[in-house]
Design a protein around this motif. Structure first.
Motif, PDB file in Angstrom:
ATOM      1  N   LEU A  35       0.344  10.012  -6.952  1.00 43.81           N
ATOM      2  CA  LEU A  35      -0.741   9.885  -5.986  1.00 43.81           C
ATOM      3  C   LEU A  35      -1.443  11.225  -5.764  1.00 43.81           C
ATOM      4  O   LEU A  35      -2.664  11.259  -5.589  1.00 43.81           O
ATOM      5  N   THR A  49      -2.559  -4.575  -3.094  1.00 45.72           N
ATOM      6  CA  THR A  49      -1.473  -3.643  -3.366  1.00 45.72           C
ATOM      7  C   THR A  49      -1.822  -2.244  -2.886  1.00 45.72           C
ATOM      8  O   THR A  49      -0.970  -1.513  -2.367  1.00 45.72           O
ATOM      9  N   THR A  50      -3.065  -1.864  -3.030  1.00 47.23           N
ATOM     10  CA  THR A  50      -3.492  -0.490  -2.795  1.00 47.23           C
ATOM     11  C   THR A  50      -3.903  -0.229  -1.354  1.00 47.23           C
ATOM     12  O   THR A  50      -3.760   0.896  -0.863  1.00 47.23           O
ATOM     13  N   ASP A  56       0.818  -1.203   0.000  1.00 51.05           N
ATOM     14  CA  ASP A  56       0.000   0.000   0.000  1.00 51.05           C
ATOM     15  C   ASP A  56       0.861   1.266   0.000  1.00 51.05           C
ATOM     16  O   ASP A  56       1.517   1.591   0.990  1.00 51.05           O
ATOM     17  N   HIS A  82      -5.873   2.295   5.007  1.00 55.22           N
ATOM     18  CA  HIS A  82      -4.447   2.430   4.737  1.00 55.22           C
ATOM     19  C   HIS A  82      -3.568   2.405   5.989  1.00 55.22           C
ATOM     20  O   HIS A  82      -2.365   2.187   5.872  1.00 55.22           O
ATOM     21  N   THR A 114      -3.621   4.467 -11.987  1.00 48.48           N
ATOM     22  CA  THR A 114      -2.693   4.795 -10.908  1.00 48.48           C
ATOM     23  C   THR A 114      -2.052   3.561 -10.301  1.00 48.48           C
ATOM     24  O   THR A 114      -0.837   3.533 -10.064  1.00 48.48           O
ATOM     25  N   TYR A 115      -2.847   2.528 -10.049  1.00 47.75           N
ATOM     26  CA  TYR A 115      -2.362   1.431  -9.215  1.00 47.75           C
ATOM     27  C   TYR A 115      -1.939   0.175  -9.969  1.00 47.75           C
ATOM     28  O   TYR A 115      -1.172  -0.628  -9.436  1.00 47.75           O
ATOM     29  N   LEU A 141      -5.012  -5.780  -7.028  1.00 49.16           N
ATOM     30  CA  LEU A 141      -5.262  -4.351  -6.895  1.00 49.16           C
ATOM     31  C   LEU A 141      -5.657  -3.996  -5.462  1.00 49.16           C
ATOM     32  O   LEU A 141      -5.169  -3.013  -4.896  1.00 49.16           O
TER      33      LEU A 141
END
Length: 275
Positions: free
Chosen positions: A22, A184-185, A6, A132, A229-230, A181
């Motif tokens: 970001l 990872t994010t 992340d 997050h 983005t990701y 996704l």
């Protein structure tokens, strides 16, 4: 073995290029009608007074703060805290250009250890940040500490196990990419399921919950920006091969061009009062 990487969890230590990517994502997301509708669903019901002070934890570029200050129901002042110096610098610049610098304050700080006085705020907003943080319970306890008794905590985020993109060319690859996704994010992709127990354990009484399904079918904006983005971060990690990610990205572009795009995710808001 799949591991969470992340980028928001380590936003204070990102290289300039990644931080810039970001920042662009946070700003473009905030302009998207899908996202503004989700924010409006709870922000329009919040109550303020002339002497009220609001805190946004994990404020990023301050996009939600700017949106809140411009709402007819907003009064008082608002403080934004984020662990990324780059995000805070961007937030201050955006606020200056928006002409609201006299009503907002931005601080570099950690959601787990806020440099704020106990009982300083009447309202704390955690908008797409709890997914997050390293330790959600610690972050929620910090929100409780800086709230005055009876103060309100608004937590908004997604349940990212529900994040899914259509990929009819290879459904199994699509399912793997959905998971990659999400992991990872988001450090805590399932945290919104935990809040029903975590909030009362941290001293809150849940006043209300809101639920929303965000989907784009045929056309793509919100989810296209997310993928743009990701997906490169998935490709640079150890969760999927770069060739597989490229095939998925190219496939999504074809689906968009052909009007056959599909993506969806569930989002939730908890409105909780400190007992």
């Amino acid at each position: 073995m799949m591991t969470s990487v992340d980028p928001h969890c380590r936003s204070h230590s990102l290289d300039d290029e990644t931080a810039g990517r970001l920042i662009s994502r946070l700003e473009s997301r905030a302009q998207d009608a899908v996202f503004t509708r989700l924010f409006d669903c709870y922000a329009d019901s919040l109550e303020f007074s002339d002497d009220s002070v609001t805190l946004e934890v994990g404020c990023g570029t301050g996009a939600m703060i700017r949106a809140l200050v411009n709402k007819p129901n907003f009064r008082g002042r608002i403080v934004g805290v984020d662990q990324s110096p780059a995000f805070i610098e961007a937030a201050s610049g955006f606020a200056d250009r928006a002409g609201i610098a006299d009503r907002v304050e931005f601080r570099v700080g950690d959601a787990h250890d806020l440099a704020c006085a106990s009982g300083e705020f009447g309202l704390v907003i955690a908008h797409t940040v709890i997914s997050h943080v390293v330790d959600p319970e610690s972050a929620i306890n910090e929100c409780a500490r800086v709230l005055r008794p009876g103060g309100l905590l608004a937590v908004f985020d997604g349940d990212y196990s529900s994040l899914t993109y259509g990929f009819p060319e290879d459904p199994e690859l699509g399912r793997r990419m959905d998971r990659a996704l999400a992991e990872t994010t988001f450090h805590n992709p399932l945290v919104m399921r935990d809040l029903i127990g975590l909030l009362p354990a941290c001293g809150f009484e849940i006043d209300d919950t809101l639920a929303d399904v965000v989907s784009e079918i045929g056309k793509a904006s919100y989810f296209k920006s997310f993928a743009d983005t990701y997906a490169p971060m998935v490709a640079s990690g150890d969760m999927m091969g770069a060739g597989e990610v490229e095939r998925w990205v190219d496939g999504q572009a074809e689906l968009i061009a052909g009007g056959r795009f599909f993506a969806s995710c569930n989002y939730y808001t908890y409105l909780s009062r400190l007992v």
